[in-house]
Write a protein that holds these residues in place. Structure first.
Motif, PDB file in Angstrom:
ATOM      1  N   ASN A 245     -16.889  -3.927 -17.350  1.00  0.00           N
ATOM      2  CA  ASN A 245     -17.383  -3.398 -16.078  1.00  0.00           C
ATOM      3  C   ASN A 245     -16.451  -3.755 -14.919  1.00  0.00           C
ATOM      4  N   PHE A 246     -15.873  -4.970 -14.959  1.00  0.00           N
ATOM      5  CA  PHE A 246     -14.972  -5.391 -13.884  1.00  0.00           C
ATOM      6  C   PHE A 246     -13.728  -4.499 -13.846  1.00  0.00           C
ATOM      7  N   TYR A 247     -13.073  -4.334 -14.992  1.00  0.00           N
ATOM      8  CA  TYR A 247     -11.858  -3.512 -15.028  1.00  0.00           C
ATOM      9  C   TYR A 247     -12.176  -2.056 -14.704  1.00  0.00           C
ATOM     10  N   ASP A 248     -13.333  -1.582 -15.176  1.00  0.00           N
ATOM     11  CA  ASP A 248     -13.727  -0.196 -14.922  1.00  0.00           C
ATOM     12  C   ASP A 248     -13.991   0.031 -13.440  1.00  0.00           C
ATOM     13  N   SER A 249     -14.637  -0.946 -12.796  1.00  0.00           N
ATOM     14  CA  SER A 249     -14.993  -0.797 -11.381  1.00  0.00           C
ATOM     15  C   SER A 249     -13.794  -0.965 -10.461  1.00  0.00           C
ATOM     16  N   ILE A 250     -12.833  -1.803 -10.841  1.00  0.00           N
ATOM     17  CA  ILE A 250     -11.682  -2.066  -9.967  1.00  0.00           C
ATOM     18  C   ILE A 250     -10.561  -1.052 -10.163  1.00  0.00           C
ATOM     19  N   TYR A 251     -10.541  -0.394 -11.313  1.00  0.00           N
ATOM     20  CA  TYR A 251      -9.443   0.537 -11.619  1.00  0.00           C
ATOM     21  C   TYR A 251      -9.436   1.727 -10.661  1.00  0.00           C
ATOM     22  N   SER A 252     -10.605   2.360 -10.492  1.00  0.00           N
ATOM     23  CA  SER A 252     -10.676   3.556  -9.651  1.00  0.00           C
ATOM     24  C   SER A 252     -10.290   3.274  -8.198  1.00  0.00           C
ATOM     25  N   PRO A 253     -10.808   2.202  -7.554  1.00  0.00           N
ATOM     26  CA  PRO A 253     -10.374   1.916  -6.173  1.00  0.00           C
ATOM     27  C   PRO A 253      -8.872   1.656  -6.061  1.00  0.00           C
ATOM     28  N   ILE A 254      -8.300   0.949  -7.049  1.00  0.00           N
ATOM     29  CA  ILE A 254      -6.859   0.667  -7.003  1.00  0.00           C
ATOM     30  C   ILE A 254      -6.056   1.963  -7.089  1.00  0.00           C
ATOM     31  N   VAL A 255      -6.506   2.876  -7.966  1.00  0.00           N
ATOM     32  CA  VAL A 255      -5.834   4.174  -8.077  1.00  0.00           C
ATOM     33  C   VAL A 255      -5.942   4.937  -6.766  1.00  0.00           C
ATOM     34  N   GLN A 256      -7.119   4.913  -6.150  1.00  0.00           N
ATOM     35  CA  GLN A 256      -7.318   5.628  -4.892  1.00  0.00           C
ATOM     36  C   GLN A 256      -6.469   5.023  -3.778  1.00  0.00           C
ATOM     37  N   ILE A 257      -6.402   3.688  -3.734  1.00  0.00           N
ATOM     38  CA  ILE A 257      -5.582   3.014  -2.713  1.00  0.00           C
ATOM     39  C   ILE A 257      -4.104   3.350  -2.918  1.00  0.00           C
ATOM     40  N   THR A 258      -3.662   3.307  -4.187  1.00  0.00           N
ATOM     41  CA  THR A 258      -2.268   3.652  -4.496  1.00  0.00           C
ATOM     42  C   THR A 258      -1.956   5.079  -4.078  1.00  0.00           C
ATOM     43  N   LYS A 259      -2.892   5.976  -4.386  1.00  0.00           N
ATOM     44  CA  LYS A 259      -2.715   7.387  -4.022  1.00  0.00           C
ATOM     45  C   LYS A 259      -2.639   7.537  -2.502  1.00  0.00           C
ATOM     46  N   ALA A 260      -3.522   6.805  -1.780  1.00  0.00           N
ATOM     47  CA  ALA A 260      -3.537   6.888  -0.308  1.00  0.00           C
ATOM     48  C   ALA A 260      -2.224   6.369   0.287  1.00  0.00           C
ATOM     49  N   ILE A 261      -1.710   5.267  -0.276  1.00  0.00           N
ATOM     50  CA  ILE A 261      -0.438   4.696   0.211  1.00  0.00           C
ATOM     51  C   ILE A 261       0.706   5.692   0.004  1.00  0.00           C
ATOM     52  N   ILE A 262       0.736   6.320  -1.175  1.00  0.00           N
ATOM     53  CA  ILE A 262       1.802   7.294  -1.472  1.00  0.00           C
ATOM     54  C   ILE A 262       1.711   8.485  -0.536  1.00  0.00           C
ATOM     55  N   ILE A 263       0.484   8.998  -0.348  1.00  0.00           N
ATOM     56  CA  ILE A 263       0.300  10.153   0.539  1.00  0.00           C
ATOM     57  C   ILE A 263       0.687   9.793   1.974  1.00  0.00           C
ATOM     58  N   GLY A 264       0.250   8.601   2.426  1.00  0.00           N
ATOM     59  CA  GLY A 264       0.610   8.163   3.770  1.00  0.00           C
ATOM     60  C   GLY A 264       2.114   8.028   3.927  1.00  0.00           C
ATOM     61  N   PHE A 265       2.762   7.539   2.915  1.00  0.00           N
ATOM     62  CA  PHE A 265       4.217   7.366   2.940  1.00  0.00           C
ATOM     63  C   PHE A 265       4.911   8.719   3.067  1.00  0.00           C
ATOM     64  N   ILE A 266       4.414   9.711   2.332  1.00  0.00           N
ATOM     65  CA  ILE A 266       5.003  11.058   2.393  1.00  0.00           C
ATOM     66  C   ILE A 266       4.783  11.677   3.761  1.00  0.00           C
ATOM     67  N   VAL A 267       3.575  11.505   4.300  1.00  0.00           N
ATOM     68  CA  VAL A 267       3.262  12.069   5.619  1.00  0.00           C
ATOM     69  C   VAL A 267       4.165  11.455   6.688  1.00  0.00           C
ATOM     70  N   VAL A 268       4.349  10.142   6.634  1.00  0.00           N
ATOM     71  CA  VAL A 268       5.210   9.459   7.618  1.00  0.00           C
ATOM     72  C   VAL A 268       6.652   9.972   7.521  1.00  0.00           C
ATOM     73  N   LEU A 269       7.160  10.081   6.292  1.00  0.00           N
ATOM     74  CA  LEU A 269       8.538  10.545   6.109  1.00  0.00           C
ATOM     75  C   LEU A 269       8.718  11.987   6.543  1.00  0.00           C
ATOM     76  N   SER A 270       7.596  12.754   6.520  1.00  0.00           N
ATOM     77  CA  SER A 270       7.686  14.176   6.881  1.00  0.00           C
ATOM     78  C   SER A 270       7.364  14.422   8.350  1.00  0.00           C
ATOM     79  N   SER A 271       7.015  13.382   9.084  1.00  0.00           N
ATOM     80  CA  SER A 271       6.628  13.537  10.489  1.00  0.00           C
ATOM     81  C   SER A 271       7.806  14.036  11.326  1.00  0.00           C
ATOM     82  N   LYS A 272       7.482  14.607  12.530  1.00  0.00           N
ATOM     83  CA  LYS A 272       8.511  15.147  13.413  1.00  0.00           C
ATOM     84  C   LYS A 272       9.488  14.061  13.868  1.00  0.00           C
TER      85      LYS A 272
END
Length: 587
Positions: A245-272
């Motif tokens: 249950n611990f690994y199952d519950s922590i895996y999804s948030p970590i994936v979402q956080i990683t995804k958010a960091i990557i998306i934020g990084f792309i948005v920053v690099l693409s900014s004006k």
């Protein structure tokens, strides 16, 4: 049977050839699923860059509506292709599973009996269930799924590279990071789940053993001990569930956080302000969706690799089973009546018989013995001298390492198994109850056995009155063992052995677990049978058996002495002491 030593490959090829149309449809569904999964991000890019970024016009509004429907249509087609792929994979996987199990059952019917000496029933059942299911997952959740996911990843990387080579390089660098995070958590979850299955099995086994031995537990006041063990097992199991249950519950948030960091990084690099990537807002949105879609196939790859590893192990085990030695080809032209028609005095002959299990020492050595028609021969000796093995050799279930056993000159090993029941009637210490009626317990659902023969067998063993007292007589369904007492089961076993009136009866310790009254009843039935049958018997209690013409004493796998009971009392000290001890013990 086809002797191709790779059963799995043979079964897959056979199924694919029979279902070539379905295989083509699968290829179409796989290709469609990969291509359509790449279309929505490109539609999104076009909408943002060419429609939303411009001034709104009525014509643009109509075009925007059409693109919105195209976007939803693409999502719909993704679902359709994925559904079609899963359905076909499931159907083909089940067909392959059925084909493998069908061939395995054919193998089981011909496999050498020695295989069962070194493999328990649980291990064999595991080959048919767990190993074949693992092979099924190779096809349904393994290779095909991995191909689809790899194509999706390649398609996503190419699509992003088309937007920006810099973003493509970033995506390639992200792949091992995302895969590493996924495998880290999958590996630990799998380890915890496997440990949990082991502990669940331990808990279930403890419950089963407790119920099975409840009288002994209460008799020896071991309730507290059993409860303590059960509590410990439950606690261990609870701890593993917590890990899962611990690994199952922590895996999804970590994936979402990683995804958010990557998306934020792309948005920053693409900014004006930075404009490092040099891509339009539509390309940024499309890239974000593509990278979001990148996590799912990478996540699937980890599980697919585990399924493939598990399936490869199953393939090896199934192929090892399929390559086990088989019995030699039997002469189906042999006719039982012709075998038994003989004027010879000697009916059964042991000719220099030696036998050993694989690389072990010889269990039986230089057995030479002639048994006459209707002779009663008892085999005795200490436990482990090879008496039961000798009976298996007599019935042709296993082949001597050297030498032969013949019945009226015909090697018993050459007699087809389907015809042995007309020659040999075997009775041991118990009877295996099958699903069916009382009559079917005797006939074993052999339609060639007449109802009259079953009735005669029941009458012969003295069960006629009891069977007639049952609700439907011989047609009474045997739901559980309690319908017959232990003694009645043994009589039922004798009826099963004699229903086809075989000339040779083999009796293996059939009265060892019975009380004296029931034992006398069994012995009286056997004495009645002895007048028209050759009887070979094994017993530790000589006085409880049918009166024997000769007794064969086995020692260290060889015949130590042979003679009538009276002769052996005079010339064999071991036999004499055995009889005297039996008299003191049983009176």
């Amino acid at each position: 049977m086809d002797k191709d030593n790779n059963l799995v490959k043979k079964s897959m090829i056979k199924v694919f050839k029979k279902n070539i149309g379905m295989v083509i449809l699968l290829a179409f569904a796989v290709l469609g699923a990969v291509i359509t999964s790449l279309i929505p991000p490109h539609i999104l890019r076009y909408i943002i860059d060419n429609m939303l970024a411009q001034n709104s016009h009525s014509s643009n509004n109509n075009k925007l509506l059409a693109l919105a429907f195209a976007y939803m249509g693409a999502l719909l087609f993704i679902g359709v292709f994925e559904f079609l792929k899963e359905v076909i994979l499931t159907i083909l996987g089940q067909k392959i599973t059925k084909e493998i199990r069908y061939d395995m059952m054919g193998k089981l019917e011909n496999i050498n009996t020695l295989f069962f000496s070194s493999n328990g029933s649980g291990a064999i059942v595991s080959r048919f269930t767990n190993d074949v299911d693992a092979i099924n997952s190779l096809f349904t959740d393994g290779i095909i799924g991995m191909m689809v996911d790899c194509f999706k990843i390649i398609g996503i990387v190419i699509s992003i590279w088309m937007f920006s080579s810099s973003l493509g390089i970033i995506t390639l660098l992200l792949l091992p990071i995302i895969y590493g995070i996924t495998r880290f958590f999958q590996g630990r979850m799998l380890k915890a789940q496997i440990q949990n299955r082991v502990l669940v099995g331990r808990v279930n086994n403890h419950i089963s053993e407790s119920l099975k031995n409840i009288q002994m537990i209460k008799s020896y006041s071991k309730e507290e001990y059993m409860e303590k063990n059960y509590t410990n097992y439950l606690l261990d199991n609870y701890k593993t569930i917590e890990k899962v249950n611990f690994y199952d519950s922590i895996y999804s948030p970590i994936v979402q956080i990683t995804k958010a960091i990557i998306i934020g990084f792309i948005v920053v690099l693409s900014s004006k302000e930075l404009n490092y990537l040099g891509i339009s807002p539509g390309m940024v949105a499309a890239s974000i969706e593509l990278i979001s879609n990148l996590f799912s196939p990478i996540d699937n790859l980890g599980m697919e690799l585990q399924n493939i590893q598990r399936a490869i192990s199953g393939i090896y085990r199934v192929n090892d089973f399929y390559n086990e030695p088989e019995d030699g080809i039997k002469d189906n032209s042999l006719i039982v009546g012709d075998i038994m028609k003989s004027d010879k005095d000697v009916m059964l002959a042991f000719n220099n018989v030696f036998f050993k299990y694989e690389e072990d020492d010889y269990v039986l050595k230089n057995i030479n013995l002639d048994i006459k028609k209707n002779e009663k021969v008892a085999f005795i000796g200490r436990t482990g001298v090879g008496k039961t093995t000798l009976f298996k050799l007599v019935m042709g279930l296993i082949k001597p390492s050297s030498g032969s056993i013949t019945i009226n000159g015909v090697d018993v090993y050459d007699v087809p198994n389907s015809k042995k029941r007309k020659i040999f009637g075997y009775v041991d210490q118990g009877i295996s109850i099958i699903n069916g009626t009382v009559a079917e317990q005797i006939s074993l659902k052999d339609n060639s056995i007449k109802r009259e023969d079953i009735e005669n067998a029941v009458d012969f063993v003295g069960l006629k009155e009891y069977v007639e007292s049952l609700e439907n007589g011989l047609d009474t369904i045997v739901v559980h063992d309690s319908l017959f007492s232990q003694g009645q089961k043994q009589l039922l076993a004798i009826a099963r052995a004699i229903v086809l009136n075989p000339p040779i009866l083999l009796l293996d310790e059939i009265t060892s677990n019975l009380d004296s009254i029931t034992e006398e009843r069994i012995v009286s039935v056997l004495k009645k049978a002895s007048y028209s049958h050759t009887i070979l018997s094994i017993s530790h209690r000589l006085s409880s058996m049918v009166v024997s013409d000769r007794v064969v004493i086995l020692e260290n796998g060889s015949i130590k002495n042979v003679g009538s009971p009276e002769e052996l009392l005079e010339m064999d000290d071991w036999y004499k002491s055995h009889i005297e001890l039996e008299k003191l013990t049983w009176g």
